[in-house]
Design a protein around this motif. Structure first.
Motif, PDB file in Angstrom:
ATOM      1  N   ALA A  79       0.830  -1.206   0.000  1.00 37.08           N
ATOM      2  CA  ALA A  79       0.000   0.000   0.000  1.00 37.08           C
ATOM      3  C   ALA A  79       0.861   1.251   0.000  1.00 37.08           C
ATOM      4  O   ALA A  79       1.967   1.274   0.573  1.00 37.08           O
ATOM      5  CB  ALA A  79      -0.923  -0.006   1.219  1.00 37.08           C
ATOM      6  N   ALA A  80       0.373   2.291  -0.636  1.00 38.53           N
ATOM      7  CA  ALA A  80       1.095   3.565  -0.651  1.00 38.53           C
ATOM      8  C   ALA A  80       1.067   4.190   0.736  1.00 38.53           C
ATOM      9  O   ALA A  80       0.184   3.924   1.547  1.00 38.53           O
ATOM     10  CB  ALA A  80       0.447   4.499  -1.668  1.00 38.53           C
ATOM     11  N   GLY A  81       2.077   5.002   1.006  1.00 37.11           N
ATOM     12  CA  GLY A  81       2.144   5.660   2.300  1.00 37.11           C
ATOM     13  C   GLY A  81       3.543   5.633   2.860  1.00 37.11           C
ATOM     14  O   GLY A  81       4.458   5.038   2.278  1.00 37.11           O
ATOM     15  N   PRO A  82       3.741   6.272   3.995  1.00 35.73           N
ATOM     16  CA  PRO A  82       5.085   6.379   4.559  1.00 35.73           C
ATOM     17  C   PRO A  82       5.602   5.082   5.192  1.00 35.73           C
ATOM     18  O   PRO A  82       6.793   4.966   5.449  1.00 35.73           O
ATOM     19  CB  PRO A  82       4.934   7.478   5.610  1.00 35.73           C
ATOM     20  N   MET A  83       4.692   4.127   5.465  1.00 29.99           N
ATOM     21  CA  MET A  83       5.110   2.908   6.163  1.00 29.99           C
ATOM     22  C   MET A  83       5.032   1.699   5.236  1.00 29.99           C
ATOM     23  O   MET A  83       4.067   1.507   4.506  1.00 29.99           O
ATOM     24  CB  MET A  83       4.256   2.652   7.398  1.00 29.99           C
ATOM     25  N   ARG A  84       6.102   0.884   5.276  1.00 29.79           N
ATOM     26  CA  ARG A  84       6.149  -0.377   4.558  1.00 29.79           C
ATOM     27  C   ARG A  84       6.595  -1.442   5.545  1.00 29.79           C
ATOM     28  O   ARG A  84       7.488  -1.204   6.360  1.00 29.79           O
ATOM     29  CB  ARG A  84       7.124  -0.287   3.379  1.00 29.79           C
ATOM     30  N   TRP A  85       6.011  -2.617   5.465  1.00 28.11           N
ATOM     31  CA  TRP A  85       6.326  -3.641   6.448  1.00 28.11           C
ATOM     32  C   TRP A  85       6.367  -5.021   5.786  1.00 28.11           C
ATOM     33  O   TRP A  85       5.866  -5.227   4.684  1.00 28.11           O
ATOM     34  CB  TRP A  85       5.286  -3.660   7.572  1.00 28.11           C
ATOM     35  N   GLN A  86       6.988  -5.942   6.472  1.00 33.58           N
ATOM     36  CA  GLN A  86       6.954  -7.343   6.078  1.00 33.58           C
ATOM     37  C   GLN A  86       7.180  -8.201   7.318  1.00 33.58           C
ATOM     38  O   GLN A  86       7.790  -7.760   8.299  1.00 33.58           O
ATOM     39  CB  GLN A  86       7.997  -7.660   4.996  1.00 33.58           C
ATOM     40  N   GLY A  87       6.668  -9.414   7.285  1.00 31.95           N
ATOM     41  CA  GLY A  87       6.814 -10.308   8.424  1.00 31.95           C
ATOM     42  C   GLY A  87       6.410 -11.710   8.037  1.00 31.95           C
ATOM     43  O   GLY A  87       5.762 -11.933   7.009  1.00 31.95           O
ATOM     44  N   GLY A  88       6.831 -12.682   8.874  1.00 38.49           N
ATOM     45  CA  GLY A  88       6.483 -14.045   8.530  1.00 38.49           C
ATOM     46  C   GLY A  88       7.008 -15.058   9.519  1.00 38.49           C
ATOM     47  O   GLY A  88       7.431 -14.731  10.634  1.00 38.49           O
ATOM     48  N   VAL A  89       6.985 -16.317   9.082  1.00 33.04           N
ATOM     49  CA  VAL A  89       7.426 -17.436   9.895  1.00 33.04           C
ATOM     50  C   VAL A  89       8.353 -18.303   9.049  1.00 33.04           C
ATOM     51  O   VAL A  89       8.187 -18.416   7.827  1.00 33.04           O
ATOM     52  CB  VAL A  89       6.220 -18.260  10.408  1.00 33.04           C
ATOM     53  N   TYR A  90       9.352 -18.917   9.702  1.00 33.87           N
ATOM     54  CA  TYR A  90      10.350 -19.731   9.013  1.00 33.87           C
ATOM     55  C   TYR A  90      10.536 -21.037   9.782  1.00 33.87           C
ATOM     56  O   TYR A  90      10.656 -21.035  11.017  1.00 33.87           O
ATOM     57  CB  TYR A  90      11.685 -18.973   8.940  1.00 33.87           C
ATOM     58  N   TYR A 103      12.746 -22.934  14.277  1.00 35.85           N
ATOM     59  CA  TYR A 103      11.669 -22.107  13.747  1.00 35.85           C
ATOM     60  C   TYR A 103      11.926 -20.665  14.153  1.00 35.85           C
ATOM     61  O   TYR A 103      12.663 -20.380  15.102  1.00 35.85           O
ATOM     62  CB  TYR A 103      10.299 -22.586  14.234  1.00 35.85           C
ATOM     63  N   ALA A 104      11.326 -19.753  13.415  1.00 41.19           N
ATOM     64  CA  ALA A 104      11.531 -18.331  13.702  1.00 41.19           C
ATOM     65  C   ALA A 104      10.293 -17.543  13.289  1.00 41.19           C
ATOM     66  O   ALA A 104       9.591 -17.904  12.334  1.00 41.19           O
ATOM     67  CB  ALA A 104      12.761 -17.804  12.972  1.00 41.19           C
ATOM     68  N   PHE A 105      10.052 -16.447  14.010  1.00 43.37           N
ATOM     69  CA  PHE A 105       9.054 -15.443  13.650  1.00 43.37           C
ATOM     70  C   PHE A 105       9.812 -14.131  13.422  1.00 43.37           C
ATOM     71  O   PHE A 105      10.699 -13.781  14.216  1.00 43.37           O
ATOM     72  CB  PHE A 105       8.022 -15.253  14.760  1.00 43.37           C
ATOM     73  N   PHE A 106       9.482 -13.400  12.381  1.00 48.20           N
ATOM     74  CA  PHE A 106      10.247 -12.191  12.086  1.00 48.20           C
ATOM     75  C   PHE A 106       9.340 -11.107  11.520  1.00 48.20           C
ATOM     76  O   PHE A 106       8.274 -11.377  10.971  1.00 48.20           O
ATOM     77  CB  PHE A 106      11.385 -12.496  11.112  1.00 48.20           C
ATOM     78  N   GLY A 107       9.817  -9.877  11.667  1.00 48.66           N
ATOM     79  CA  GLY A 107       9.095  -8.744  11.117  1.00 48.66           C
ATOM     80  C   GLY A 107      10.021  -7.564  10.916  1.00 48.66           C
ATOM     81  O   GLY A 107      11.055  -7.443  11.590  1.00 48.66           O
ATOM     82  N   SER A 108       9.664  -6.699   9.975  1.00 48.61           N
ATOM     83  CA  SER A 108      10.476  -5.525   9.669  1.00 48.61           C
ATOM     84  C   SER A 108       9.571  -4.393   9.212  1.00 48.61           C
ATOM     85  O   SER A 108       8.581  -4.628   8.510  1.00 48.61           O
ATOM     86  CB  SER A 108      11.492  -5.856   8.567  1.00 48.61           C
ATOM     87  N   VAL A 109       9.906  -3.165   9.620  1.00 49.70           N
ATOM     88  CA  VAL A 109       9.105  -1.988   9.270  1.00 49.70           C
ATOM     89  C   VAL A 109      10.032  -0.887   8.758  1.00 49.70           C
ATOM     90  O   VAL A 109      11.081  -0.614   9.372  1.00 49.70           O
ATOM     91  CB  VAL A 109       8.315  -1.462  10.491  1.00 49.70           C
ATOM     92  N   ASN A 110       9.650  -0.281   7.641  1.00 48.52           N
ATOM     93  CA  ASN A 110      10.308   0.921   7.127  1.00 48.52           C
ATOM     94  C   ASN A 110       9.327   2.083   7.263  1.00 48.52           C
ATOM     95  O   ASN A 110       8.147   1.955   6.896  1.00 48.52           O
ATOM     96  CB  ASN A 110      10.665   0.780   5.646  1.00 48.52           C
TER      97      ASN A 110
END
Length: 751
Positions: free
Chosen positions: A385-396, A429-436
């Motif tokens: 989505a457009a806007g100042p925030m971009r994110w991603q996250g998931g499970v491994y 296993y891992a849970f992860f997330g990242s935000v710009n």
């Protein structure tokens, strides 16, 4: 011995980085002048470099991390003479790659941080990711490089977004994907020692929503080292036949879904690494007088085979405001490597062979693996989505199992005398997330968080009655850790970005099973914290690109491997901590339409810090440089640099084009890589300090028919420099060397 550093270089490196940022800012005037020239069609620009270091497609300038990308012609040139993945060593700042197994088992070091462990269940702090799939076992990391779009080397801990075991960094390969275009290429080279490299790929539009791409590589080299001992079981070595193939199928029924399937295979047959006893002149790190790289003197068998097969499915759903990625993969590898570990013969040969290649006692063994299977699954959500925030996250999810088999042989009969089997399972296993987040038009902040849980189980069985069971034959570990990183990018101007990053990394416990020579050993988890600041700039009308940084890191509870000694044992231990600091530089210049220059350089100062850590004397009669611990026969390694960690790495390429009147082109291309001296082991010894190594390549070629065809002549290791690149410490000053100079011709066609 004086252990004080000559100078503390981290502040100096930061000053250099800031000075370079000022220089690039001042280059705006040159940029404005260049815009008028470009409008008149008088000059070219560097191509934009797009990478996926942060798991999304971005301009390399905008990524707040030390990333080096190699692609296109530069990658083709380096890979032209039949070399394995080690051709990347030194071609990227702070990257060193070496192997005591030859083509099968590369060991990676970034910023001096790696692992010298030679066991098949060794873990490495540098992760290798091929087509979004982590290749955890060290044997998987040797898969050949062909039909690759780019290679990205990410320095520093990458503990948030990538697989596992990434505290030192990531080496990332991305294959060329299928498309609906009907095209491809064929590339063949032939050179001295019968060296042949045949590579090709073709897109296969299948009609409708499907397309496919098949690519493959065949590498061959004749045996070029002759065994001068007539009693040796193997008379000729250092040749190989290495074949690999990759088949990809892409299904794209509409813009909201795609599925990319990948099946790949490798078959290797050739020589294990050739060890050479009595190679090093006592009291020096020189090779013995009269050393001949084409001759060895052994009484054992040398052979190596490897079978590797894997597959993956990468699925993507495009939803409103976000994408869903699923990566499912399986890898399996079966290596077998047998060699004369003592590197020589146990009885003196008659002249002229006497005292050359003599070993003090025999040792011949093999390492193999059965039942290997690695399963991985990742599900990742990515915002769009457009806007100042971009994110991603998931499970491994990660699940691996195998049995590593070590077999000993009688040098007299060449028959097996016994074996030790190490069974290991590893689940994580891992849970992860990242935000710009764009705080302001000129300022972006990024943050990431990852939770990892890792469990290992190991047990050992053996045909030997005298297996060293003093510390047991079974072990289990279970570790968990939160890792994070935080970075910021500030746009100084249109051409220049400044960035800063702090990140952490984690490597789970390691276990090495019992053997005849040593009991079971275990190393507890290690944790790294790294600080980095740098500048990235494209200026001079985009005819120059600069990336420079200064960094500092500390590893707590560093996992180390004490390799060698009088019985060639392999023992895991922890150092209280290790420090590293330095700087890195990448510069690309296009001074004229005909000349392209690239320069890379790095300085890495590493130091083990543990006053309680000491080791026995080497087993090869070497001259120890470390201080003897009073009242013991052990030597302190406190203050030593990390093994295989050169302080200086530098590389240079230059390409000069000579256009012809009919639109074709002649060119000359040269590339050079340098690394300073290294320690082969944890201790410092005169004989086991590898000299600096400089290797260069030279190439001349002709391109015609709008770039469709290319013919070239080349030479690798131009100066034919011969250096010890590693050693075996338990017999008579045994070591191994780099590849020889090779000449060749090459032809490439696009279709």
């Amino acid at each position: 011995m004086n252990r004080k550093p000559l100078i503390h270089r981290a502040p100096l490196a930061l000053a250099v980085t800031l000075a370079l940022s000022a220089w690039s800012a001042q280059a705006q005037d040159a940029t404005k002048e260049g815009e008028a020239a470009r409008a008149a069609g008088q000059n070219k620009q560097l191509e934009t470099v797009v990478i996926t270091a942060e798991r999304r497609v971005e301009n390399i300038k905008d990524v707040p991390n030390a990333v080096t990308a190699i692609s296109g012609e530069k990658l083709d040139v380096l890979n032209s003479s039949g070399q394995d993945v080690r051709f990347l060593s030194g071609r990227v700042p702070s990257l060193n790659i070496e192997s005591s197994f030859g083509r099968a088992f590369p060991r990676f070091y970034i910023r001096g941080y790696g692992n010298t462990d030679f066991r098949l269940n060794a873990s490495q702090p540098v992760s290798l990711v091929y087509d979004d799939v982590v290749q955890e076992n060290p044997i998987l990391k040797g898969f050949p490089v062909f039909d690759v779009k780019s290679v990205e080397v990410l320095a520093g801990p990458q503990g948030t977004l990538f697989g596992r075991n990434t505290p030192a960094g990531v080496v990332k390969f991305e294959s060329v994907k299928p498309s609906q275009k009907r095209d491809g290429y064929f590339n063949i080279s032939y050179g001295t020692f019968g060296t042949m490299n045949v590579e090709g790929a073709a897109n296969l539009p299948l009609g409708g929503d499907w397309s496919a791409r098949v690519s493959g590589q065949v590498q061959h080299r004749d045996n070029w080292v002759h065994n001068a001992n007539p009693k040796g079981a193997t008379q000729d070595t250092e040749g190989y036949n290495d074949r690999a193939v990759r088949l990809q199928a892409l299904y794209e029924p509409h813009k909201q879904f795609s599925a990319l399937f990948n099946v790949h295979n490798r078959e290797l047959k050739g020589s294990a690494r050739v060890f050479r006893a009595s190679m090093i002149k006592p009291g020096t790190n020189d090779l013995v007088d009269g050393f001949d790289p084409k001759v060895n003197y052994t009484d054992g068998t040398n052979t190596q085979t490897l079978h590797a097969t894997g597959g993956s499915a990468r699925l993507k759903w495009v939803m409103e405001g976000f994408n869903i990625h699923s990566i499912t993969a399986i890898e399996s590898v079966q290596p077998f490597s047998r060699g004369d570990i003592d590197g020589g013969y146990i009885y003196k040969a008659p002249p002229p062979y006497a005292n050359q290649g003599e070993a003090l006692f025999p040792s011949e063994s093999s390492s193999s693996m059965s039942g290997h299977r690695q399963l991985t699954q990742e599900v990742r959500l990515e915002s769009t989505a457009a806007g100042p925030m971009r994110w991603q996250g998931g499970v491994y999810l990660f699940d691996e199992r195998y049995t590593a088999i070590s077999t000993d042989y009688s040098s007299a009969t060449t028959l097996a005398t016994g074996h030790v089997d190490t069974h290991q399972t590893n689940r994580a296993y891992a849970f992860f997330g990242s935000v710009n987040y764009d705080v302001a038009p000129d300022l972006t902040v990024r943050g990431g968080l990852r939770y990892t849980s890792d469990k290992k189980d190991l047990d050992v069985t053996s045909s030997y009655a005298n297996l060293n069971t003093s510390t047991g034959t079974t072990a289990s570990t279970k570790d968990s850790k939160w890792n994070w990183d935080l970075s910021g990018t500030y746009k100084l101007n249109k051409e220049t970005n400044l960035y800063a990053r702090v990140g952490t990394g984690f490597r789970a416990s390691s276990i090495q099973g019992a053997s005849l020579f040593a009991g079971q050993s275990q190393a507890t988890p290690e944790n790294v914290t790294s600080f980095e600041a740098g500048v990235k700039s494209e200026f001079w009308d985009r005819r120059a690109r600069l990336a420079a940084n200064a960094f500092k890191y500390q590893v707590k509870d560093l996992q180390l491997t004490a390799v060698g000694g009088t019985n060639n044992a392999n023992r895991l231990l922890n150092a209280a901590k290790a420090d590293g600091n330095g700087f890195e530089l990448n510069l690309e210049l296009l001074p004229t339409e005909q000349l392209l220059l690239t320069v890379g350089a790095s300085y890495n100062n590493t130091k083990i810090k543990d006053a309680s850590l000491s080791l026995p004397k080497c087993g090869s009669g070497c001259n120890m440089l470390d201080p003897l611990v009073p009242g013991t026969n052990r030597y302190s390694i406190d203050g030593n640099p990390l093994p295989q960690a050169p302080k200086w790495v530098a590389n240079l390429t230059a390409r000069y084009a000579i256009p012809t009147a009919d639109g074709n082109e002649f060119y000359v291309y040269t590339d050079w890589a340098y690394r300073s001296k290294v320690n082969f082991f944890l201790y410092e010894a005169t004989e086991f300090t590898g000299k600096s190594l400089t290797e260069g390549g030279l190439r001349g070629g002709y391109i015609w028919n709008n770039g469709k065809y290319e013919a070239a002549v080349f030479v690798r290791n131009v100066t034919n420099q011969v250096r010890a690149t590693g050693a075996i410490d338990f017999n008579n000053l045994t070591g191994f060397i780099n590849d020889p100079r090779t000449y060749g011709v090459q032809f490439k066609a696009l279709f």
